[in-house]
Design an enzyme around this catalytic site. Sequence first.
Site, PDB file in Angstrom:
ATOM      1  N   GLU A  59       0.854  -1.192   0.000  1.00 40.87           N
ATOM      2  CA  GLU A  59       0.000   0.000   0.000  1.00 40.87           C
ATOM      3  C   GLU A  59       0.889   1.241   0.000  1.00 40.87           C
ATOM      4  O   GLU A  59       1.995   1.212   0.559  1.00 40.87           O
ATOM      5  CB  GLU A  59      -0.907  -0.025   1.248  1.00 40.87           C
ATOM      6  CG  GLU A  59      -1.794   1.180   1.456  1.00 40.87           C
ATOM      7  CD  GLU A  59      -2.730   1.430   0.292  1.00 40.87           C
ATOM      8  OE1 GLU A  59      -2.625   2.530  -0.295  1.00 40.87           O
ATOM      9  OE2 GLU A  59      -3.548   0.543  -0.035  1.00 40.87           O
ATOM     10  N   ASP A  69      -8.360   1.883  -7.318  1.00 43.63           N
ATOM     11  CA  ASP A  69      -8.838   3.207  -7.720  1.00 43.63           C
ATOM     12  C   ASP A  69      -9.479   3.100  -9.101  1.00 43.63           C
ATOM     13  O   ASP A  69      -8.833   2.674 -10.054  1.00 43.63           O
ATOM     14  CB  ASP A  69      -7.661   4.182  -7.761  1.00 43.63           C
ATOM     15  CG  ASP A  69      -8.115   5.632  -7.861  1.00 43.63           C
ATOM     16  OD1 ASP A  69      -9.166   5.896  -8.486  1.00 43.63           O
ATOM     17  OD2 ASP A  69      -7.421   6.504  -7.311  1.00 43.63           O
ATOM     18  N   LYS A  81     -16.556  -1.460   5.074  1.00 41.38           N
ATOM     19  CA  LYS A  81     -17.357  -0.236   5.084  1.00 41.38           C
ATOM     20  C   LYS A  81     -17.428   0.362   3.684  1.00 41.38           C
ATOM     21  O   LYS A  81     -18.457   0.897   3.269  1.00 41.38           O
ATOM     22  CB  LYS A  81     -16.753   0.768   6.063  1.00 41.38           C
ATOM     23  CG  LYS A  81     -16.826   0.345   7.521  1.00 41.38           C
ATOM     24  CD  LYS A  81     -16.187   1.381   8.420  1.00 41.38           C
ATOM     25  CE  LYS A  81     -16.221   0.927   9.877  1.00 41.38           C
ATOM     26  NZ  LYS A  81     -15.547   1.911  10.777  1.00 41.38           N
ATOM     27  N   GLU A 104     -17.371  -1.253   0.836  1.00 45.87           N
ATOM     28  CA  GLU A 104     -18.311  -2.011   0.026  1.00 45.87           C
ATOM     29  C   GLU A 104     -19.751  -1.729   0.433  1.00 45.87           C
ATOM     30  O   GLU A 104     -20.645  -1.638  -0.416  1.00 45.87           O
ATOM     31  CB  GLU A 104     -18.008  -3.513   0.129  1.00 45.87           C
ATOM     32  CG  GLU A 104     -18.812  -4.359  -0.840  1.00 45.87           C
ATOM     33  CD  GLU A 104     -18.366  -5.803  -0.872  1.00 45.87           C
ATOM     34  OE1 GLU A 104     -19.063  -6.610  -1.518  1.00 45.87           O
ATOM     35  OE2 GLU A 104     -17.327  -6.125  -0.258  1.00 45.87           O
TER      36      GLU A 104
END
Length: 226
Positions: free
Chosen positions: A70, A120, A196, A198
Amino acid sequence: MTEGQQRAWDRSWPVLGRDVADLVAGTAPYDPAAWFGREAPLVLEIGSGMGESTAALAAAAPERDHLAVEVFEPGLAQLLMRVEELGLTNLALLRGDAVELLRTRVPEASLAAVRIFFPDPWPKRKHRKRRLVQPEVAALVASRLEPGGTLHLATDWDDYATQMRTVCDGEHLLENTAASRPGGWTPRPVWRPVTKFEHRAHQEGRDVHDLVYRRRCAERTGDHAS
């Protein structure tokens, strides 16, 4: 970062975290067996976000080792908080560009699975070339999967889901495990946590699509010597 995230970062990043730039430059070794103190099937997640599903999936599969890659530091710090809370020993965090890591450091046929959950979407048409799932990335990921290893993708953007399917269908090393199902979509696996993010997608009226591809065995690609 929040105060809690900063504290978790200060405590745990020096132990569990590594910079992709250091691995790529060769100033730090890429050695999962040494990091985890064992040889185990290795799962790599590209873009672990805030780590909600990452930590849950690592906890649910202690027999596998997990790498979370990440670029967003508060997300990594939040994941460190989850690691501490759950007492996980099978999860390492990498800060930086996952594609560069795959290209330069991850050996071929070394990963049991790769996960790309909700990357993204770059929804504006002029920005879609920035999307992660492109033919060259699919080829790179496929080459790093062991035969029988899986690539699992999920997105809540319909046109990106179609792009993912088209790109991965075009990669000769990959086969769609749901090719016989309508649209080639994989039913949402019950083991993939609903985050959260989704939940918000559902509330905003966007469908979530899952795709699971498997790396073909050498015999099926025609590359195996007879």
